[in-house]
Design an enzyme around this catalytic site. Sequence first.
Site, PDB file in Angstrom:
ATOM      1  N   HIS A  28       0.840  -1.204   0.000  1.00 34.46           N
ATOM      2  CA  HIS A  28       0.000   0.000   0.000  1.00 34.46           C
ATOM      3  C   HIS A  28       0.875   1.253   0.000  1.00 34.46           C
ATOM      4  O   HIS A  28       1.682   1.434   0.922  1.00 34.46           O
ATOM      5  CB  HIS A  28      -0.889  -0.027   1.246  1.00 34.46           C
ATOM      6  N   HIS A  81      -0.765  11.124  -2.186  1.00 37.12           N
ATOM      7  CA  HIS A  81      -2.091  10.743  -1.674  1.00 37.12           C
ATOM      8  C   HIS A  81      -3.013  11.925  -1.406  1.00 37.12           C
ATOM      9  O   HIS A  81      -4.148  11.972  -1.885  1.00 37.12           O
ATOM     10  CB  HIS A  81      -1.931   9.912  -0.394  1.00 37.12           C
TER      11      HIS A  81
HETATM   12  O1  G3P Z   1      -6.818   1.636  -3.012  1.00 35.99           O
HETATM   13  C1  G3P Z   1      -6.885   1.228  -1.692  1.00 35.99           C
HETATM   14  C2  G3P Z   1      -6.626   2.377  -0.751  1.00 35.99           C
HETATM   15  O2  G3P Z   1      -5.428   2.990  -1.110  1.00 35.99           O
HETATM   16  C3  G3P Z   1      -7.736   3.390  -0.746  1.00 35.99           C
HETATM   17  O3  G3P Z   1      -7.628   4.350   0.246  1.00 35.99           O
HETATM   18  O4  G3P Z   1      -7.000   6.542   1.132  1.00 35.99           O
HETATM   19  O5  G3P Z   1      -5.342   4.692   1.194  1.00 35.99           O
HETATM   20  O6  G3P Z   1      -5.936   5.792  -0.961  1.00 35.99           O
HETATM   21  P1  G3P Z   1      -6.421   5.398   0.407  1.00 35.99           P
HETATM   22 MG    MG Z   2      -4.750   4.646  -2.326  1.00 37.91          MG
END
Ligand code: G3P
Ligand code: MG
Length: 233
Positions: free
Chosen positions: A10, A52
């Site tokens: 992630h 992000h």
């Molecule tokens: O794509 C999964 C996740 O990344 C979505 O939430 O806020 O971490 O981008 P966020």
């Molecule tokens: Mg994400």
Amino acid sequence: MLHLPPVIGHRGACAYAPENTLASFAKAADLGCAMVEFDVRLSADGVPIVFHDDTLQRRTNARGPVGARTLAELKRLDAGQGETIPTLAEVLGLCLARGMAVNVELKPDRGTGCATAKAALELAASLWPSDRPAPLISSFDRDALGAACEIMPAWPRGLLVERVPPQWRQLAEQFRCSAVCAHHRWLSASTVSAVTASGLVMLAYTVNRPGRAKALWKRGISAIFCDAPDRLW
Ligand code: G3P
Ligand code: MG
């Protein structure tokens, strides 16, 4: 059916390096990650970058909206531990070089869903070889997902939601999705079985506890987004 590895890094491996930076993606590769997720938005001069938040404050030494600065201005900022904010081109280059598959999450500023999808996908299509697993394209933004259908219809799409909504079937059909990506907190066993029984693949974010990951895989989740992917091997 879409084939995915069980663990997706992630924002790279953001437990170990500043999120969404080249260091984070290199760390994910070092840990043996087969796939990484990252967030794509546009600079003021329309360049797809990997970042992000819509503001700079949390992850850099500056403040204010990301989308108000040009790429040259963004490149002067410290994104943590001396890293810079990478462009989408730089991140795709690293992932290709290190043999990782990618989930491109389109994270447009309000009202820029189509423009973000167009710039990101046209660039990605020009860089990503057809003999590599196609990028999974996901977004919370319906305009971006719709544009992705038009621009790169052959690349798989993920309906990205916090909770799986009652109308998930219609939405998945509308955007011709292969996957649903949802926050793990809200995933009941019955939701997972209904979604997977329909032929869609389910992904859960963001899970950093091995016990929780095991329970979700058992429930039928195909892939889990994790900040520290090596914890789940
Ligand atoms: O794509 C999964 C996740 O990344 C979505 O939430 O806020 O971490 O981008 P966020
Ligand atoms: Mg994400």
